[in-house]
Design an enzyme around this catalytic site. Structure first.
Site, short mmCIF file in Angstrom:
data_model
loop_
_atom_site.label_atom_id
_atom_site.label_comp_id
_atom_site.label_asym_id
_atom_site.label_seq_id
_atom_site.Cartn_x
_atom_site.Cartn_y
_atom_site.Cartn_z
N CYS A 194 5.97 24.75 -19.61
CA CYS A 194 5.58 23.62 -18.76
C CYS A 194 6.77 22.67 -18.70
CB CYS A 194 4.35 22.92 -19.31
SG CYS A 194 2.92 24.01 -19.51
N ALA A 195 7.71 22.95 -17.78
CA ALA A 195 9.04 22.36 -17.85
C ALA A 195 9.19 21.04 -17.11
CB ALA A 195 10.06 23.35 -17.30
N ALA A 196 8.38 20.76 -16.10
CA ALA A 196 8.60 19.57 -15.27
C ALA A 196 8.49 18.29 -16.11
CB ALA A 196 7.56 19.54 -14.15
N GLY A 199 11.90 18.37 -16.37
CA GLY A 199 13.14 19.02 -16.76
C GLY A 199 13.90 18.36 -17.88
N GLY A 200 13.35 17.34 -18.53
CA GLY A 200 14.06 16.69 -19.62
C GLY A 200 14.24 17.59 -20.83
N LYS A 201 13.17 18.27 -21.24
CA LYS A 201 13.26 19.15 -22.40
C LYS A 201 14.09 20.39 -22.09
CE LYS A 201 8.78 17.67 -24.19
NZ LYS A 201 8.43 16.79 -23.04
N ASP A 243 6.84 26.04 -14.26
CA ASP A 243 5.82 25.02 -14.11
C ASP A 243 4.83 25.48 -13.05
OD1 ASP A 243 5.49 22.02 -15.13
OD2 ASP A 243 4.73 22.14 -13.08
N ASP A 290 4.90 22.46 -24.06
CA ASP A 290 4.48 21.06 -24.03
C ASP A 290 3.26 20.98 -23.12
OD1 ASP A 290 4.40 18.34 -24.41
OD2 ASP A 290 5.90 17.90 -22.88
N CYS A 328 1.15 15.07 -25.99
CA CYS A 328 1.25 13.60 -26.09
C CYS A 328 -0.14 13.01 -26.27
CB CYS A 328 1.95 13.02 -24.86
SG CYS A 328 1.18 13.50 -23.30
#
Length: 621
Positions: free
Chosen positions: A335-337, A339-341, A359, A403, A460
């Site tokens: 779940c990449a969006a 793109g920070g991680k 994503d 994530d 989170c």
């Protein structure tokens, strides 16, 4: 012009002139040290005062050392276990830091110059004044604290028992806007009663009534719904006020240095020159910068557009640090969006290996593409798949980061709509989706990888249903085990929570709270896959194989019996077949005759009806 000197004559040597002669040191009245009978110089008045002060300091240190020795002896006599360890830079109890004063020292003091004596005396006098002032302030603070404690004890003793509001008072408050002072006072009193319920409660009142009133007051004070407030109160029975107040204020703005293009020590001064006040984030992060204030937008600086840094929360660093990707590995960010991680993973891999960023939202994939292009990531593949279907596409990754989408109860300071919008259905729906995604992430990981075989799960959220509950489910359904996250701080995950009993290894997971770590609420768990086999699938495959084998054996046995008895039953089969044909033929003839009879009857009735109609027996009304 003068007389000419004969060059052959030797020039007489001239002695030192009057000005070049060495002069004796000046003497002034009152400063000459008189010698005693022993040949030693006498000390001046100021030097004697300084000597007295040194002697006083020596005596006080000796007395303090004796007292400490006596205390240590008492403690050793009582129990050797309670003995405090000696610190690295502490001095021994019986030794004094200042050496003993002797006659040699007095001579050195006497030989000192008068100017240096005055300067040292002034410095010592200033030090003494500062020490006296600091001691006076410490005494005043201690006195004020003692007086405050005494007043608090008197107030508690003289205070009457707290009484819950009646129904009429609650109805009046419901019609009026909430009074924060009244709510804060009542919340403090209820928490005080619940701390020692048996002695402080109102007669005839139960604990449930106090809890219900506390939940209602907290909901009115901080605008939460009752379901979410009960969940948070179960999680933080003591720290509930700290957690709720921390959610009212935003977390510090942090940025992550892109090590593919620059270094933190180079980026910091450049941002400061542009009017952005930044400082290194914390010890546990070597790439983070905390932004205190800025005169320019952080997303419009030349450094941001050049890809030197990424706007990213401090808690988002933690899952990637736990994953610890290595160079030349295949890593999946499920779940990449936005793109920070993914960009942090690429920076740690130094643009080597393969980074698969996926994503499920097609629109959010555009943000992943733009951020990875801006930051200079060249080892990534970006896809738009449902995470639950990824094991059918590719399932040989060394490390997987999940994530997972969650309720967002850890980032209430960013999205206050969570306070009211989340209910039990939302939490259970998120939990079910997280379980499916985690099983898919484990299936995508390769247990036979030489360097990896790790899966990191993060959310989170602070609720148990989305964290420990999901990990415990995965431990039962797949061949995985929990390993340390590699993070030096954070609180351990729950092993026992109310009626739930989780696997003991869940204490290796880490929880982060806004009121204790000044980060967004976060949960991180690291799993190690030790077998690619699925426990439930093995038993199902074995059962299907067994059933297929038994069916084949039964069919073969039936065919063999039929073949043996086939010759003897040929005549019987022919007889039965001929009999069946005859019965079918007779039945067909009978049905045909019945049909013809019914047809003739119907035709006769029709002719009779037509004849009656012609004679005029039926008229229109």
């Amino acid at each position: 012009m003068g007389r000419k000197r004969d060059p052959l004559d030797e020039r007489p040597k001239s002695g030192p002139g009057r000005k070049t002669k060495k002069q004796k040191p000046p003497t002034f009245a009152g400063t000459k040290f008189e010698e005693t009978e022993d040949g030693k110089k006498k000390l001046s008045h100021r030097q004697k005062d300084r000597l007295k002060k040194r002697l006083l300091k020596k005596e006080t240190k000796q007395q303090a050392g004796q007292k400490r020795k006596a205390k240590a002896v008492k403690e050793d006599g009582q129990s050797s276990k309670n003995k405090k360890p000696k610190l690295l830079f502490d001095s021994d109890d019986g030794e004094d830091d200042s050496p003993d004063l002797s006659s040699a020292e007095e001579e050195e003091v006497a030989e000192e110059e008068p100017g240096t004596d005055e300067a040292e005396e002034e410095e010592e006098e200033e030090d003494m004044e500062i020490e006296k002032a600091s001691k006076a302030l410490i005494k005043e603070q201690e006195e004020n604290e003692n007086m405050a404690k005494a007043e608090l004890m008197l107030n508690i003793q003289s205070q009457e028992k707290f009484v819950l509001p009646s129904g009429q008072e609650i109805e009046k408050e419901a019609n009026l806007p909430p009074d924060l002072a009244i709510l804060d006072n009542r919340i403090a009193h209820i928490r005080h009663v619940l701390a020692d319920f048996n002695s402080r409660r109102e007669p005839g009142r139960s604990r449930q009534e106090y809890n219900n009133q506390l939940i209602k007051d907290l909901c009115a004070r901080f605008t939460y719904n009752e379901y979410l407030m009960t969940k948070l109160l179960d999680l933080f029975p003591v720290e509930i006020m700290d957690f709720l107040e921390a959610n009212e204020y935003p977390r510090p703005v942090t940025i992550r240095t892109n090590t593919l293009k620059t270094r933190r020590r180079d980026l910091g001064p450049v941002l400061i020159d542009r009017g952005i006040n930044v400082e290194p984030m914390a010890r546990w992060s070597s790439v983070g910068l905390t932004v205190f204030d800025t005169k320019v937008p952080l997303g419009a600086t030349p450094e941001y557009l050049a890809g030197h840094y990424m706007l990213q929360g401090g808690a988002s660093f933690l899952p990637v640090m736990a994953l610890a990707p290595q160079e030349k590995e295949r890593v999946l960010d499920m779940c990449a969006a936005p793109g920070g991680k993914s960009s942090y993973i690429a920076a740690l891999m130094k643009n080597t290996g393969l980074l698969w960023s996926n994503d499920a939202n097609r629109e959010r994939c555009k943000a992943v593409v733009s951020n990875l292009h801006r930051l200079g990531v060249i080892n990534s593949v970006i896809t738009n798949y449902d995470g639950r279907a990824l094991p059918k596409v590719f399932h040989s990754f060394d490390r997987v980061l999940l994530d997972a989408p969650c309720s967002g109860t850890g980032v209430i300071s960013k999205d206050e709509a969570v306070k009211i919008s989340k209910d039990e259905k939302d939490i259970l729906r998120c939990s079910h989706l997280q379980k499916e995604l985690l099983l898919a992430a484990i299936d995508c990981c390769n247990a036979n990888s030489k360097t990896g075989g790790f899966v990191v799960y993060s959310t989170c959220s602070v609720l148990v249903e989305e964290n420990e509950w999901v990990i415990d489910f995965a431990l039962k359904k797949r061949n995985v085990k929990l390993v340390p996250c590699g993070l030096d701080f954070g609180k351990e995950g729950f092993v026992n929570f109310q009626q739930h009993r989780f696997h003991p290894s869940l204490k290796l997971t880490r929880r982060f709270y806004p009121h204790s770590h000044n980060l967004d609420g976060f949960f991180v768990a690291k799993l190690k896959k030790f077998s690619n086999k699925i426990p439930g699938a093995e038993s199902k495959e074995e059962k299907t194989k067994e059933t297929e084998e038994t069916e084949k054996q039964e069919n073969e046995s039936i065919k063999g019996d039929n073949a043996e008895a086939g010759d003897s039953k040929v005549d019987e089969k022919q007889v039965t077949q001929s009999a069946n044909r005859q019965t079918k033929f007779s039945n067909g003839q009978q049905k045909k005759s019945d049909f013809n009879g019914q047809r003739k009857k119907f035709v006769g009735q029709k002719k009779k009806f037509i004849g009656q109609k012609k004679k005029g027996k039926f008229h229109k009304k």
